[in-house]
Design a protein around this motif. Sequence first.
Motif, mmCIF file in Angstrom:
data_model
loop_
_atom_site.group_PDB
_atom_site.id
_atom_site.type_symbol
_atom_site.label_atom_id
_atom_site.label_comp_id
_atom_site.label_asym_id
_atom_site.label_seq_id
_atom_site.Cartn_x
_atom_site.Cartn_y
_atom_site.Cartn_z
ATOM 1 N N GLN A 191 0.841 -0.715 -0.330
ATOM 2 C CA GLN A 191 0.064 -0.270 0.136
ATOM 3 C C GLN A 191 1.027 1.267 0.121
ATOM 4 O O GLN A 191 1.374 1.905 0.913
ATOM 5 N N ASN A 192 1.465 1.695 -1.206
ATOM 6 C CA ASN A 192 2.004 2.902 -1.752
ATOM 7 C C ASN A 192 0.994 4.323 -1.670
ATOM 8 O O ASN A 192 0.802 4.161 -3.015
ATOM 9 N N ILE A 193 0.975 5.047 -0.986
ATOM 10 C CA ILE A 193 0.146 6.414 -1.555
ATOM 11 C C ILE A 193 1.251 7.591 -1.394
ATOM 12 O O ILE A 193 2.072 7.954 -0.325
ATOM 13 N N CYS A 194 1.423 8.974 -2.454
ATOM 14 C CA CYS A 194 1.751 9.732 -2.951
ATOM 15 C C CYS A 194 1.715 10.130 -1.021
ATOM 16 O O CYS A 194 1.146 11.053 -0.967
ATOM 17 N N SER A 195 2.978 11.116 -0.738
ATOM 18 C CA SER A 195 2.976 11.057 0.487
ATOM 19 C C SER A 195 2.623 13.160 0.700
ATOM 20 O O SER A 195 1.894 13.977 1.745
ATOM 21 N N ARG A 196 1.988 13.833 -0.500
ATOM 22 C CA ARG A 196 2.038 14.786 -0.135
ATOM 23 C C ARG A 196 0.627 15.264 -0.966
ATOM 24 O O ARG A 196 -0.001 16.347 -0.662
ATOM 25 N N LEU A 197 -0.500 13.583 -0.825
ATOM 26 C CA LEU A 197 -1.571 14.213 -1.932
ATOM 27 C C LEU A 197 -2.783 14.729 -0.964
ATOM 28 O O LEU A 197 -1.957 14.877 0.489
ATOM 29 N N PRO A 198 -3.382 15.746 -0.968
ATOM 30 C CA PRO A 198 -4.560 16.088 0.231
ATOM 31 C C PRO A 198 -5.248 14.706 0.471
ATOM 32 O O PRO A 198 -5.303 14.018 -0.588
ATOM 33 N N ASP A 199 -6.142 15.471 1.506
ATOM 34 C CA ASP A 199 -6.859 14.436 1.995
ATOM 35 C C ASP A 199 -8.248 13.370 1.447
ATOM 36 O O ASP A 199 -8.533 12.321 1.031
ATOM 37 N N LEU A 200 -8.194 14.241 0.418
ATOM 38 C CA LEU A 200 -9.505 14.602 -0.669
ATOM 39 C C LEU A 200 -8.948 13.164 -1.756
ATOM 40 O O LEU A 200 -10.213 12.931 -2.253
ATOM 41 N N VAL A 201 -7.611 13.806 -2.113
ATOM 42 C CA VAL A 201 -7.563 12.944 -3.309
ATOM 43 C C VAL A 201 -7.173 11.200 -2.453
ATOM 44 O O VAL A 201 -8.035 10.294 -3.276
ATOM 45 N N VAL A 202 -6.418 11.928 -0.879
ATOM 46 C CA VAL A 202 -6.114 9.916 -0.696
ATOM 47 C C VAL A 202 -7.626 9.600 -0.865
ATOM 48 O O VAL A 202 -7.764 8.351 -0.692
ATOM 49 N N SER A 203 -8.374 9.924 0.404
ATOM 50 C CA SER A 203 -9.986 8.878 -0.170
ATOM 51 C C SER A 203 -10.377 8.625 -1.074
ATOM 52 O O SER A 203 -11.339 8.043 -1.366
#
Length: 297
Positions: free
Chosen positions: A140-152
């Motif tokens: 599970q790799n997610i870009c560290s600087r993405l906003p919470d809205l995009v992560v959700s």
Amino acid sequence: MEAGSILNSVIPWKPKRSLSHKPSNFPRFVRASSNPQSQEQKRGYRGPKPTKDWVADWVRNNDDAVRSLPIYVGGASLLAVLFNRTVSGIAPVADASSSQSRADLLTLSLAVTNILTGLVWLSIRPKSISVVNPEGVECQNICSRLPDLVVSELLWAWESLSTVTCCRSLVVIYDSNCILQIGMAAESGNDDEYATVDASKLMQGSVYQGVMRSGSQSYLANLLLYPGRSELSFLPSNTQAVILQPLGDKGIAIIGGDTIRGFTTSDQAWIAFIGEKLDAALSKYANTVPLVVQDGI
């Protein structure tokens, strides 16, 4: 009588009497029921009822017997011809001038045809498609600087696809960066580690270029038969099917499944709508995507 007298004569006028209203056919009293469901149950379903094909169900449940049936019919016909020729006292050598010999030869050819048909039916069987467990490591790799809205939005897309469809791997490349790698991934050379996505190398390959050039979804129903599967080395080695969904003109979503032809037509249309939704969310924050990803949140 003269014409003037006819015109001067007064015609008596009698108004029509009002017709008496007939009693209504509707009942004067209506019985109300406190339980409306009981009335529905009494009336029942009056629409068309589905029919059941008993022959098709029987053939489906007795597939082996049906495939062997021509062999039994051909063998029984062959024995019947030989028995009839033996009992009737006809010479065992076929005589072209004899009508019985010609009929026996025709029957023997039909019997042999039935036997060969049964053998073909037994040898040719549809290959059963089963679910395959991906061979790899969960990540599970997610870009560290993405906003919470995009992560959700990304996590919602993953949970929806993995729950409803046969999706077991999801990789999102956007603006020349891998912003999401989640699910099962291929094993790397080191123990308990997975192969990361090289976005620049992937974008130079024919798979990425072909999808971005067409601008439409590409469905690889059987990945093992596709020569470009080497470009998707970050997916598990036994990934069965892959959907390549473009995200506008800046990215692509790679969805790996565990079943050959496991994504239905409705799944493909739904994934296309998810791609549009992700593109709308990511296009607002394209400039904030860093070049490095870090482990899951």
